[in-house]
Design an enzyme around this catalytic site. Structure first.
Site, mmCIF file in Angstrom:
data_model
loop_
_atom_site.group_PDB
_atom_site.id
_atom_site.type_symbol
_atom_site.label_atom_id
_atom_site.label_comp_id
_atom_site.label_asym_id
_atom_site.label_seq_id
_atom_site.Cartn_x
_atom_site.Cartn_y
_atom_site.Cartn_z
ATOM 1 N NE ARG A 16 -30.657 15.685 30.650
ATOM 2 C CZ ARG A 16 -29.680 14.875 30.250
ATOM 3 N NH1 ARG A 16 -28.590 14.782 30.967
ATOM 4 N NH2 ARG A 16 -29.812 14.151 29.162
ATOM 5 C CB THR A 41 -42.097 17.768 32.741
ATOM 6 O OG1 THR A 41 -40.992 18.533 33.264
ATOM 7 C CG2 THR A 41 -41.577 16.628 31.872
ATOM 8 N N GLY A 52 -37.377 33.590 36.781
ATOM 9 C CA GLY A 52 -37.506 35.009 36.452
ATOM 10 C C GLY A 52 -38.932 35.435 36.148
ATOM 11 C CB SER A 142 -16.453 19.058 22.104
ATOM 12 O OG SER A 142 -15.481 18.244 22.740
ATOM 13 C CE1 TYR A 155 -20.352 15.360 21.695
ATOM 14 C CE2 TYR A 155 -17.977 15.415 22.033
ATOM 15 C CZ TYR A 155 -19.242 15.889 22.335
ATOM 16 O OH TYR A 155 -19.392 16.882 23.265
ATOM 17 C CB ALA A 156 -14.251 14.046 16.924
ATOM 18 C CE LYS A 159 -20.597 18.649 20.485
ATOM 19 N NZ LYS A 159 -21.726 19.553 20.751
HETATM 20 P P1 NAP Z 1 -26.084 16.678 28.991
HETATM 21 O O1 NAP Z 1 -26.008 16.924 30.465
HETATM 22 O O2 NAP Z 1 -26.066 15.284 28.470
HETATM 23 O O3 NAP Z 1 -27.317 17.475 28.409
HETATM 24 C C1 NAP Z 1 -27.581 17.454 27.029
HETATM 25 C C2 NAP Z 1 -28.866 18.191 26.777
HETATM 26 O O4 NAP Z 1 -29.119 18.119 25.362
HETATM 27 C C3 NAP Z 1 -30.048 17.543 27.488
HETATM 28 O O5 NAP Z 1 -30.881 18.542 28.022
HETATM 29 C C4 NAP Z 1 -30.744 16.786 26.368
HETATM 30 O O6 NAP Z 1 -32.162 16.663 26.506
HETATM 31 C C5 NAP Z 1 -30.464 17.710 25.189
HETATM 32 N N1 NAP Z 1 -30.693 17.027 23.929
HETATM 33 C C6 NAP Z 1 -30.139 15.882 23.463
HETATM 34 N N2 NAP Z 1 -30.658 15.571 22.258
HETATM 35 C C7 NAP Z 1 -31.571 16.545 21.967
HETATM 36 C C8 NAP Z 1 -32.443 16.782 20.875
HETATM 37 N N3 NAP Z 1 -32.517 15.954 19.830
HETATM 38 N N4 NAP Z 1 -33.227 17.889 20.908
HETATM 39 C C9 NAP Z 1 -33.169 18.737 21.942
HETATM 40 N N5 NAP Z 1 -32.392 18.554 23.025
HETATM 41 C C10 NAP Z 1 -31.594 17.463 23.022
HETATM 42 O O7 NAP Z 1 -24.846 17.378 28.276
HETATM 43 P P2 NAP Z 1 -23.961 18.653 28.652
HETATM 44 O O8 NAP Z 1 -22.701 18.148 29.235
HETATM 45 O O9 NAP Z 1 -24.772 19.677 29.358
HETATM 46 O O10 NAP Z 1 -23.604 19.125 27.166
HETATM 47 C C11 NAP Z 1 -24.145 20.278 26.546
HETATM 48 C C12 NAP Z 1 -23.341 20.549 25.293
HETATM 49 O O11 NAP Z 1 -21.970 20.718 25.619
HETATM 50 C C13 NAP Z 1 -23.396 19.392 24.279
HETATM 51 O O12 NAP Z 1 -23.454 19.889 22.975
HETATM 52 C C14 NAP Z 1 -22.069 18.678 24.519
HETATM 53 O O13 NAP Z 1 -21.654 17.972 23.375
HETATM 54 C C15 NAP Z 1 -21.182 19.841 24.844
HETATM 55 N N6 NAP Z 1 -19.983 19.486 25.584
HETATM 56 C C16 NAP Z 1 -20.042 18.956 26.820
HETATM 57 C C17 NAP Z 1 -18.869 18.622 27.486
HETATM 58 C C18 NAP Z 1 -18.859 18.035 28.863
HETATM 59 O O14 NAP Z 1 -17.765 17.669 29.342
HETATM 60 N N7 NAP Z 1 -19.967 17.930 29.557
HETATM 61 C C19 NAP Z 1 -17.639 18.835 26.869
HETATM 62 C C20 NAP Z 1 -17.610 19.385 25.595
HETATM 63 C C21 NAP Z 1 -18.784 19.715 24.962
HETATM 64 P P3 NAP Z 1 -32.838 15.616 27.531
HETATM 65 O O15 NAP Z 1 -32.738 16.263 28.872
HETATM 66 O O16 NAP Z 1 -34.215 15.490 27.001
HETATM 67 O O17 NAP Z 1 -32.043 14.347 27.425
#
Ligand code: NAP
Length: 248
Positions: A16, A41, A52, A142, A155-156, A159
């Site tokens: 996702r 799943t 694709g 991030s 987290y910081a 990253k």
């Molecule tokens: P998200 O919607 O929470 O999705 C995180 C994804 O990481 C999920 O698919 C989750 O799997 C997967 N995940 C978590 N732990 C895992 C593990 N141990 N092994 C494999 N997969 C794992 O987050 P997002 O916003 O798309 O973030 C994606 C990346 O961008 C992250 O690294 C986040 O820190 C970074 N980021 C996001 C933002 C923001 O504003 N959204 C900003 C800066 C950086 P499940 O579906 O199984 O939970």
């Protein structure tokens, strides 16, 4: 011919959010893409195939917090696809809280998923990339990895560590045709930011000159450039995608 035709890619955390968007973009660019997910799943398999066809999109169980899962997952990918050209370290978690009250496990869990996982994945795939003398590695960091953030010491740190890790590997593999870069988003509309209280959202919006949160697609387009063949002279860099929130 599509730009990434014939290439094999792996995106972690692709079920996702930003990961799904990046993996879908790579399919659209012509790559064969393995969607790394914690739990496969039938619904997910169906959605991936619908992007694709079976040959282009594959679901791979890959828990980046588990060394065994990384070993088995990447071995399966290499056995079936024979090579890997692109790795996107996207999986990430948060466990927010003030440092004085932060438990060891909250710190170590976040470091384990966000930094140690990418380290192990890089170590594993870079061997295969060196044989091909080609590779593109991009990690999703991030903005807080550069600026720090109260309530997100774990987290910081993870990253910021990802940036230093990427720079170091970039120098080690530069002569092998492999580039290693980082994309550092600001606030992006996904489940991760969907849980923010309204007050926090409003305060965040005030700090973003563009006046809105970013979209997952805007992050995947930044990744798209860095994984292209044409980006071969760009390595060890961090591309900030944050609507002007921090000009670093
Ligand atoms: P998200 O919607 O929470 O999705 C995180 C994804 O990481 C999920 O698919 C989750 O799997 C997967 N995940 C978590 N732990 C895992 C593990 N141990 N092994 C494999 N997969 C794992 O987050 P997002 O916003 O798309 O973030 C994606 C990346 O961008 C992250 O690294 C986040 O820190 C970074 N980021 C996001 C933002 C923001 O504003 N959204 C900003 C800066 C950086 P499940 O579906 O199984 O939970």
């Amino acid at each position: 011919m599509k730009p990434l035709a014939g290439q094999v890619a792996l995106v972690s955390g692709a079920a996702r959010g930003i990961g799904w968007s990046i993996a879908s973009m790579l399919i659209a660019e012509g790559a064969e893409v393995w969607f790394g997910v914690r739990k496969a799943t039938p619904e997910l398999e169906e959605s991936v195939v619908s992007l694709g066809g079976e040959r282009k999109g594959r679901v791979l169980e890959l828990d980046v917090s588990s060394p065994d899962s990384i070993e088995a997952g990447v071995d399966r990918l290499l056995n079936q696809s024979g090579r890997i050209d692109i790795l996107v370290n996207n999986a990430g978690i948060v466990h927010d809280g003030l440092l004085v009250r932060m438990k060891d496990e909250d710190f170590l869990d976040v470091l384990g998923t966000n930094l140690v996982g990418p380290f192990r994945l890089m170590r594993k795939v870079v061997k295969a990339m060196m044989k091909e003398r080609y590779g593109r590695i991009v990690s999703i960091s991030s903005i807080v990895g550069t600026t720090g953030n109260a309530g997100q010491a774990n987290y910081a740190a993870s990253k910021g560590g990802l940036v230093a890790l990427s720079k170091s590997l970039a120098l080690e593999v530069a002569t092998r045709g492999i580039t290693v870069n980082v994309v550092a988003p600001g606030f992006v509309e996904t489940d991760m930011t969907g849980i923010l209280p309204e007050k926090v959202r409003e305060a965040a919006l005030e700090r973003i000159p563009v006046g809105r949160f970013g979209t997952a697609s805007e992050i995947s387009h930044a990744v798209r450039y860095l994984v292209s063949r044409e980006a071969g002279f760009v390595t060890g860099q961090t591309l900030h995608v944050n609507g002007g929130m921090a000009l670093v």
